[in-house]
Design a protein around this motif. Structure first.
Motif, PDB file in Angstrom:
ATOM      1  N   LEU A 385       0.835  -1.192   0.000  1.00  0.00           N
ATOM      2  CA  LEU A 385       0.000   0.000   0.000  1.00  0.00           C
ATOM      3  C   LEU A 385       0.874   1.248   0.000  1.00  0.00           C
ATOM      4  CD1 LEU A 385      -2.444  -1.218   2.779  1.00  0.00           C
ATOM      5  CD2 LEU A 385      -3.051  -0.921   0.370  1.00  0.00           C
ATOM      6  N   THR A 386       0.543   2.194  -0.874  1.00  0.00           N
ATOM      7  CA  THR A 386       1.237   3.473  -0.871  1.00  0.00           C
ATOM      8  C   THR A 386       0.200   4.583  -0.721  1.00  0.00           C
ATOM      9  OG1 THR A 386       1.160   3.998  -3.249  1.00  0.00           O
ATOM     10  CG2 THR A 386       2.883   2.482  -2.496  1.00  0.00           C
ATOM     11  N   ALA A 387       0.671   5.735  -0.288  1.00  0.00           N
ATOM     12  CA  ALA A 387      -0.225   6.882  -0.147  1.00  0.00           C
ATOM     13  C   ALA A 387       0.524   8.148  -0.514  1.00  0.00           C
ATOM     14  CB  ALA A 387      -0.750   6.991   1.286  1.00  0.00           C
ATOM     15  N   ASP A 388      -0.240   9.118  -0.999  1.00  0.00           N
ATOM     16  CA  ASP A 388       0.311  10.433  -1.238  1.00  0.00           C
ATOM     17  C   ASP A 388       0.052  11.294  -0.017  1.00  0.00           C
ATOM     18  OD1 ASP A 388       1.309  12.776  -2.847  1.00  0.00           O
ATOM     19  OD2 ASP A 388       1.097  11.284  -4.430  1.00  0.00           O
ATOM     20  N   SER A 389       0.430  12.557  -0.073  1.00  0.00           N
ATOM     21  CA  SER A 389       0.198  13.485   1.030  1.00  0.00           C
ATOM     22  C   SER A 389      -1.055  14.301   0.739  1.00  0.00           C
ATOM     23  CB  SER A 389       1.400  14.421   1.204  1.00  0.00           C
ATOM     24  OG  SER A 389       2.544  13.696   1.557  1.00  0.00           O
ATOM     25  N   GLY A 390      -2.005  14.277   1.673  1.00  0.00           N
ATOM     26  CA  GLY A 390      -3.257  15.000   1.494  1.00  0.00           C
ATOM     27  C   GLY A 390      -4.287  14.475   2.466  1.00  0.00           C
ATOM     28  N   SER A 391      -5.517  14.927   2.324  1.00  0.00           N
ATOM     29  CA  SER A 391      -6.552  14.481   3.257  1.00  0.00           C
ATOM     30  C   SER A 391      -6.797  12.982   3.139  1.00  0.00           C
ATOM     31  CB  SER A 391      -7.855  15.256   3.027  1.00  0.00           C
ATOM     32  OG  SER A 391      -8.359  15.061   1.715  1.00  0.00           O
ATOM     33  N   GLY A 392      -6.593  12.413   1.957  1.00  0.00           N
ATOM     34  CA  GLY A 392      -6.771  10.975   1.791  1.00  0.00           C
ATOM     35  C   GLY A 392      -5.815  10.157   2.639  1.00  0.00           C
ATOM     36  N   THR A 393      -4.687  10.759   3.017  1.00  0.00           N
ATOM     37  CA  THR A 393      -3.732  10.060   3.873  1.00  0.00           C
ATOM     38  C   THR A 393      -4.354   9.748   5.229  1.00  0.00           C
ATOM     39  OG1 THR A 393      -2.095  11.487   2.813  1.00  0.00           O
ATOM     40  CG2 THR A 393      -1.317  10.071   4.593  1.00  0.00           C
ATOM     41  N   GLY A 412       7.031   9.956   4.684  1.00  0.00           N
ATOM     42  CA  GLY A 412       6.709  10.153   6.079  1.00  0.00           C
ATOM     43  C   GLY A 412       7.230  11.447   6.658  1.00  0.00           C
ATOM     44  N   THR A 413       8.473  11.792   6.406  1.00  0.00           N
ATOM     45  CA  THR A 413       9.094  12.943   7.049  1.00  0.00           C
ATOM     46  C   THR A 413       9.044  14.182   6.166  1.00  0.00           C
ATOM     47  OG1 THR A 413      10.596  11.374   8.102  1.00  0.00           O
ATOM     48  CG2 THR A 413      11.108  13.697   8.355  1.00  0.00           C
ATOM     49  N   LEU A 414       9.328  14.035   4.887  1.00  0.00           N
ATOM     50  CA  LEU A 414       9.220  15.168   3.968  1.00  0.00           C
ATOM     51  C   LEU A 414       7.759  15.521   3.724  1.00  0.00           C
ATOM     52  CD1 LEU A 414      10.857  17.154   2.226  1.00  0.00           C
ATOM     53  CD2 LEU A 414      10.714  15.498   0.350  1.00  0.00           C
ATOM     54  N   ALA A 415       6.884  14.504   3.759  1.00  0.00           N
ATOM     55  CA  ALA A 415       5.443  14.705   3.552  1.00  0.00           C
ATOM     56  C   ALA A 415       5.177  15.502   2.282  1.00  0.00           C
ATOM     57  CB  ALA A 415       4.802  15.378   4.767  1.00  0.00           C
ATOM     58  N   THR A 416       5.871  15.155   1.231  1.00  0.00           N
ATOM     59  CA  THR A 416       5.710  15.858  -0.032  1.00  0.00           C
ATOM     60  C   THR A 416       4.557  15.291  -0.836  1.00  0.00           C
ATOM     61  OG1 THR A 416       6.807  16.429  -2.115  1.00  0.00           O
ATOM     62  CG2 THR A 416       7.379  14.317  -1.147  1.00  0.00           C
ATOM     63  N   MET A 417       3.933  16.124  -1.634  1.00  0.00           N
ATOM     64  CA  MET A 417       2.996  15.625  -2.625  1.00  0.00           C
ATOM     65  C   MET A 417       3.783  14.956  -3.750  1.00  0.00           C
ATOM     66  SD  MET A 417       0.195  18.725  -2.857  1.00  0.00           S
ATOM     67  CE  MET A 417      -0.755  17.952  -4.176  1.00  0.00           C
ATOM     68  N   GLY A 418       3.201  13.919  -4.312  1.00  0.00           N
ATOM     69  CA  GLY A 418       3.777  13.329  -5.510  1.00  0.00           C
ATOM     70  C   GLY A 418       4.271  11.912  -5.463  1.00  0.00           C
ATOM     71  N   PRO A 419       4.660  11.343  -4.315  1.00  0.00           N
ATOM     72  CA  PRO A 419       5.291  10.021  -4.368  1.00  0.00           C
ATOM     73  C   PRO A 419       4.334   8.838  -4.438  1.00  0.00           C
ATOM     74  CG  PRO A 419       5.336  10.845  -2.128  1.00  0.00           C
ATOM     75  CD  PRO A 419       4.756  11.947  -2.975  1.00  0.00           C
ATOM     76  N   GLY A 420       3.043   9.021  -4.158  1.00  0.00           N
ATOM     77  CA  GLY A 420       2.137   7.877  -4.094  1.00  0.00           C
ATOM     78  C   GLY A 420       2.148   7.034  -5.354  1.00  0.00           C
ATOM     79  N   THR A 421       2.072   7.694  -6.511  1.00  0.00           N
ATOM     80  CA  THR A 421       2.044   6.967  -7.789  1.00  0.00           C
ATOM     81  C   THR A 421       3.388   6.317  -8.122  1.00  0.00           C
ATOM     82  OG1 THR A 421       0.264   8.371  -8.645  1.00  0.00           O
ATOM     83  CG2 THR A 421       1.613   7.205 -10.259  1.00  0.00           C
TER      84      THR A 421
END
Length: 599
Positions: A385-393, A412-421
């Motif tokens: 399971l992967t997740a991006d950063s946002g309310s869906g997290t 986890g630490t950078l909490a950047t948008m973009g890595p989920g995909t």
């Protein structure tokens, strides 16, 4: 004649690298030719953007335990790598980046695409070196891998384009200044001092209400963590990067902690008299005990990080598994199990609350919590399971219940948008027979996820198969997490000029490029949509049209946050939103459960 470029790839192979993520450019032309000659060992995987390649390298490290590897051209390509490499740096993942540079004779001339790369990569890298002579390649590449593995960080190798084209020197001349390095590394066995172990045992044995927090550093120590929790009568909260360490079906696992956490975790921390942190640098003081409330013991392999999040009485610098093995014989089983029973009761109550929240839909619009809640019992065995950063997290963290053997990660630490995909794509390349599911907000999907669907298209034959690969997109036309942060932190209503994003038909886009698209906008069809996506033999974009006004309410709300959120509701220019969806009532209910800290 063997070129330096060919020798670089040979050395990567010897270090066990079979896949390198990157994007082409003339600064690495010789390396690209070498990849062609290498015939897939290692294989060059073309992402849509260098940042995505770096995310993929980080994900490879996370989901395999191996070194991830990425490559980029000079100048702009090198700059593009940085965000993904910082993701690896901050989450302590071993990644080696190979970067091109302009020819040596042009350096210092303000030449096209000339950038001071060693300065650029100095902060993100634990090791950064420019190769200026063919005889350097061997020891520079070797040291990059040894450093990445030892420090669990990023190592960067910069190779000017003319050096790549020179004749390789696999064995330097035996003369003063030559270095003869070898491929190889072994994980050290690191144990704390015995006196510190006894001190830790004394603190834990004296505690009546022990709370444990585990992170990714507790990986591979599942049995020892469980035994410690049983002896201490403790509950175990999990930082987001430690989600996969323990399964969620254990009754004393309180789930996530922090802003995205559970009330069970929050209640445990607020009531404990002893804090036991294992392999986590969870940084948020507002979700830890008040200073002086609890005694503390911490296990961390990095002595630089131990005892900096909460004042500790015992500092155990060592590997989590081996340190716990040494500590367990010193612990006494607590006969009073009242604290444990309370924790298990709180966990059961929290699970009931989550189910009730997920069952609420307003105006026939999908509650995003229900998307995760419907998936949870459907999670395939061995899923990643992967997740991006946002309310869906929030919903990914709270509603998905992991079982043994599942893996899960995010930035986890950078909490950047973009890595989920890109995380999901790299997970599938690394584990072609395992199911992979990504949770992605529509903002992150528009930012770069849609482009990476083209990468999926390019490697469709490799990424398809009986194990599902699903990209779940939450379509709410809002940069939702920031919207709620504006309300709770600044007391401002939603500002459409910054928060509104276009309504894009993501599922139809997937169908357009040859993937499978599934669209759902009705609450009663959520489960059916998941069933259809999980049964597909080709990658799926599963689009849910969800309600943007479901608040990601934290386990407890600070008084200032509650007042600002209520102020934002009153000032909502649309006259609907949070007030219309009963969020005011939810805020009031949440605040009522926080005696002494909120009102």
């Amino acid at each position: 004649m063997t070129l330096v470029a060919d020798f670089v790839l040979q050395r990567l192979r010897e270090w066990g690298v079979h896949r390198v993520y990157g994007y082409p450019g003339d600064g690495i032309n010789a390396l690209l030719g070498a990849f062609d000659r290498a015939q897939g060992e290692p294989e060059f995987i073309q992402a849509r953007h260098e940042e995505m390649a770096a995310f993929m390298a980080c994900a490879h490290a996370k989901f395999t335990g191996e070194v991830g590897c990425c490559v980029a051209t000079s100048g702009p390509g090198a700059v593009h790598l940085l965000n993904g490499l910082y993701d690896a740096k901050l989450d302590h993942q071993p990644v080696v980046a190979v970067v091109g540079q302009q020819k040596r004779l042009s350096l210092g001339a303000h030449y096209q695409q000339e950038i001071a790369l060693q300065q650029l990569f100095a902060d993100v890298s634990e090791f950064c070196q420019t190769v200026s002579h063919p005889a350097q390649v061997r020891h520079v590449v070797d040291r990059a891998f040894k450093t990445a593995l030892t420090t669990r960080g990023v190592a960067t190798v910069i190779i000017p384009s003319d050096v790549q084209e020179e004749e390789a020197q696999p064995s330097p001349p035996k003369e003063h200044g030559s270095v003869f390095s070898s491929v190889g590394w072994s994980r050290p066995l690191l144990l704390p001092d015995e006196a510190e172990l006894r001190r830790a045992a004394g603190v834990l044995n004296a505690g009546r209400k022990v709370a444990m927090i585990i992170g990714q550093g507790a990986a591979h120590a599942e049995d020892e963590v469980v035994e410690a929790a049983e002896l201490l009568g403790a509950g175990v909260a999990k930082a987001l990067l430690g989600r996969e360490v323990l399964p969620d079906d254990l009754p004393f696992v309180t789930g996530p902690i922090g802003l995205l956490g559970s009330k069970a975790s929050d209640d445990m921390i607020r009531g404990c008299d002893t804090l036991f942190m294992i392999g986590s640098s969870f940084p948020y003081s507002e979700w830890l005990p008040d200073e002086g409330q609890a005694h503390g013991v911490e296990i961390d392999i990095d002595g630089r990080m131990i005892g900096i999040r909460y004042p500790m009485d015992a500092h155990l610098v060592g590997d989590a598994k081996e340190t716990l093995r040494a500590l367990l014989p010193l612990l006494r089983r607590k006969e009073d199990r009242g604290w444990r029973k309370k924790i298990e009761k709180d966990v059961a109550e929290w699970n009931t609350i989550c189910r009730k929240r997920a069952d609420q839909h307003f105006g026939k619009t999908i509650n995003p919590e229900a998307v995760a809640a419907e998936l949870s019992p459907r999670l395939p065995d061995d899923v990643i399971l992967t997740a991006d950063s946002g309310s869906g997290t929030n919903w990914w963290a709270r509603h998905l219940k992991l079982r043994r053997g599942m893996q899960a990660s995010l930035s986890g630490t950078l909490a950047t948008m973009g890595p989920g995909t890109p995380y999901a794509i790299a997970a599938r390349f690394a584990h072609p027979d395992r199911p992979v599911i990504a949770f992605i907000g529509d903002g992150a999907f528009q930012m770069n996820g849609m482009n990476e669907m083209i990468t999926v298209k390019r490697y469709l034959d490799r990424l398809s198969g009986p194990a599902p690969l699903v990209f779940c997109v939450f379509n709410n036309q809002d940069l939702n997490q920031v919207t709620w942060e504006q309300r709770a932190m600044a007391g401002d209503p939603r500002f459409p000029g910054s928060q509104a994003i276009p309504d894009i038909p993501y599922a139809r886009y997937a169908e357009l490029i040859g993937l499978k698209g599934v669209y759902c906008d009705k609450p009663r069809k959520i489960g059916k949509a998941w069933d259809e996506a999980l049964s597909s033999d080709r990658p799926v974009v599963l689009e849910f049209k969800v309600d943007p006004e479901i608040a990601p309410i934290p386990p407890h709300i600070m008084e200032t946050q509650a007042k600002k959120a209520a102020k934002a509701a009153v000032r909502d220019p649309e006259g609907v939103g949070i007030a219309a969806k009963g969020v005011r009532q939810k805020i009031t209910e949440a605040v009522a459960h926080v005696p002494g800290r909120s009102s």
